[in-house]
Design a protein around this motif. Structure first.
Motif, PDB file in Angstrom:
ATOM      1  N   UNK A  83      -2.237   0.145  -8.313  1.00  0.00           N
ATOM      2  CA  UNK A  83      -2.631   0.228  -6.911  1.00  0.00           C
ATOM      3  C   UNK A  83      -1.496  -0.205  -5.985  1.00  0.00           C
ATOM      4  N   UNK A  84      -0.295  -0.347  -6.576  1.00  0.00           N
ATOM      5  CA  UNK A  84       0.880  -0.699  -5.775  1.00  0.00           C
ATOM      6  C   UNK A  84       2.129  -0.122  -6.438  1.00  0.00           C
ATOM      7  N   UNK A  85       3.170   0.013  -5.645  1.00  0.00           N
ATOM      8  CA  UNK A  85       4.452   0.479  -6.175  1.00  0.00           C
ATOM      9  C   UNK A  85       4.990  -0.537  -7.175  1.00  0.00           C
ATOM     10  N   UNK A  86       4.810  -1.817  -6.910  1.00  0.00           N
ATOM     11  CA  UNK A  86       5.259  -2.855  -7.823  1.00  0.00           C
ATOM     12  C   UNK A  86       4.674  -2.639  -9.222  1.00  0.00           C
ATOM     13  N   UNK A  87       3.365  -2.447  -9.304  1.00  0.00           N
ATOM     14  CA  UNK A  87       2.731  -2.242 -10.608  1.00  0.00           C
ATOM     15  C   UNK A  87       3.232  -0.969 -11.280  1.00  0.00           C
ATOM     16  N   UNK A  88       3.438   0.082 -10.511  1.00  0.00           N
ATOM     17  CA  UNK A  88       3.948   1.330 -11.091  1.00  0.00           C
ATOM     18  C   UNK A  88       5.342   1.130 -11.677  1.00  0.00           C
ATOM     19  N   UNK A  89       6.192   0.425 -10.967  1.00  0.00           N
ATOM     20  CA  UNK A  89       7.558   0.183 -11.457  1.00  0.00           C
ATOM     21  C   UNK A  89       7.559  -0.712 -12.703  1.00  0.00           C
ATOM     22  N   UNK A  90       6.710  -1.724 -12.731  1.00  0.00           N
ATOM     23  CA  UNK A  90       6.609  -2.583 -13.914  1.00  0.00           C
ATOM     24  C   UNK A  90       6.044  -1.788 -15.096  1.00  0.00           C
ATOM     25  N   UNK A  91       5.025  -1.008 -14.839  1.00  0.00           N
ATOM     26  CA  UNK A  91       4.400  -0.224 -15.911  1.00  0.00           C
ATOM     27  C   UNK A  91       5.404   0.719 -16.562  1.00  0.00           C
ATOM     28  N   UNK A  92       6.241   1.349 -15.771  1.00  0.00           N
ATOM     29  CA  UNK A  92       7.247   2.265 -16.316  1.00  0.00           C
ATOM     30  C   UNK A  92       8.440   1.490 -16.892  1.00  0.00           C
ATOM     31  N   UNK A  93       8.980   0.574 -16.121  1.00  0.00           N
ATOM     32  CA  UNK A  93      10.206  -0.103 -16.517  1.00  0.00           C
ATOM     33  C   UNK A  93      10.051  -1.058 -17.681  1.00  0.00           C
ATOM     34  N   UNK A  94       8.944  -1.778 -17.730  1.00  0.00           N
ATOM     35  CA  UNK A  94       8.749  -2.785 -18.769  1.00  0.00           C
ATOM     36  C   UNK A  94       7.858  -2.306 -19.910  1.00  0.00           C
ATOM     37  N   UNK A  95       6.872  -1.456 -19.582  1.00  0.00           N
ATOM     38  CA  UNK A  95       5.864  -1.070 -20.573  1.00  0.00           C
ATOM     39  C   UNK A  95       5.950   0.385 -21.009  1.00  0.00           C
ATOM     40  N   UNK A  96       6.900   1.129 -20.466  1.00  0.00           N
ATOM     41  CA  UNK A  96       7.055   2.546 -20.784  1.00  0.00           C
ATOM     42  C   UNK A  96       5.721   3.281 -20.743  1.00  0.00           C
ATOM     43  N   UNK A  97       4.926   2.976 -19.712  1.00  0.00           N
ATOM     44  CA  UNK A  97       3.624   3.621 -19.557  1.00  0.00           C
ATOM     45  C   UNK A  97       3.816   5.129 -19.494  1.00  0.00           C
ATOM     46  N   UNK A  98       2.943   5.851 -20.177  1.00  0.00           N
ATOM     47  CA  UNK A  98       3.054   7.307 -20.195  1.00  0.00           C
ATOM     48  C   UNK A  98       1.890   8.004 -19.496  1.00  0.00           C
ATOM     49  N   UNK A  99       0.948   7.228 -18.984  1.00  0.00           N
ATOM     50  CA  UNK A  99      -0.139   7.775 -18.168  1.00  0.00           C
ATOM     51  C   UNK A  99      -0.343   6.856 -16.968  1.00  0.00           C
ATOM     52  N   UNK A 100      -0.311   7.451 -15.789  1.00  0.00           N
ATOM     53  CA  UNK A 100      -0.575   6.747 -14.541  1.00  0.00           C
ATOM     54  C   UNK A 100      -2.029   6.994 -14.167  1.00  0.00           C
ATOM     55  N   UNK A 101      -2.755   5.919 -13.901  1.00  0.00           N
ATOM     56  CA  UNK A 101      -4.152   6.023 -13.474  1.00  0.00           C
ATOM     57  C   UNK A 101      -4.250   5.496 -12.049  1.00  0.00           C
ATOM     58  N   UNK A 102      -4.932   6.263 -11.218  1.00  0.00           N
ATOM     59  CA  UNK A 102      -5.108   5.904  -9.810  1.00  0.00           C
ATOM     60  C   UNK A 102      -6.587   5.889  -9.458  1.00  0.00           C
ATOM     61  N   UNK A 103      -6.958   5.002  -8.539  1.00  0.00           N
ATOM     62  CA  UNK A 103      -8.327   4.922  -8.051  1.00  0.00           C
ATOM     63  C   UNK A 103      -8.419   5.452  -6.632  1.00  0.00           C
ATOM     64  N   UNK A 104      -9.076   6.594  -6.477  1.00  0.00           N
ATOM     65  CA  UNK A 104      -9.157   7.248  -5.167  1.00  0.00           C
ATOM     66  C   UNK A 104      -9.982   6.459  -4.159  1.00  0.00           C
ATOM     67  N   UNK A 105     -10.854   5.575  -4.641  1.00  0.00           N
ATOM     68  CA  UNK A 105     -11.642   4.745  -3.734  1.00  0.00           C
ATOM     69  C   UNK A 105     -10.937   3.421  -3.432  1.00  0.00           C
TER      70      UNK A 105
END
Length: 146
Positions: A83-105
């Motif tokens: 729910x933030x750019x910070x979390x997205x960058x950590x998820x990719x940079x540190x955890x090599x996340x391969x699926x991004x999940x977003x909450x439209x609400x």
């Protein structure tokens, strides 16, 4: 990319946003406002990622919480609810996340664009983080870490 009925509008917006920036997004559903179950959508997106048909997946739900849980039940998937750019960058940079999940609400279109931009701009750092990914994979195999 997939979304349930709650995430349909945001999914469509992000598909357009990605296209305007030269990225191709495959719309895996849902395609209308009728209520749908998200686990099959998550499984479909994750199978495309694992097969190499997609570099990463995006799943949009109402809160995104259930979608993250469903995706992370699939071995080899590292789905991050951001729910933030910070979390997205950590998820990719540190955890090599391969699926991004977003909450439209939870987030609006502008924040979703910023999160996705941060996701796209961030590469996995490797190094000490790779060891942690190896530990996550061991947990998926049911191995003890002690």
């Amino acid at each position: 990319m997939a979304a349930d009925h709650n995430g349909l509008a945001l999914k469509q917006h992000l598909i357009t946003w990605l296209g305007e920036r030269g990225h191709e997004a495959e719309d895996r559903g849902a395609h209308g406002p009728d209520t749908v179950d998200y686990p099959p959508l998550c499984a479909d997106v994750c199978s495309r990622v694992l097969a190499g048909a997609a570099g990463f997946g995006i799943v949009v739900g109402g809160s995104g919480s259930g979608e993250q849980m469903a995706c992370n039940k699939i071995r080899g998937i590292r789905a991050a609810l951001c729910d933030s750019v910070f979390l997205a960058r950590i998820a990719r940079g540190h955890n090599d996340a391969n699926v991004l999940v977003l909450g439209a609400k939870v987030i609006d279109e502008l924040v979703a664009e910023q999160i996705l931009a941060g996701w796209l701009e961030t590469a996995f750092k490797g190094g000490r983080h790779q060891h942690r990914l190896d530990q996550i994979a061991a947990l998926e195999r049911g191995e003890s870490l002690s």
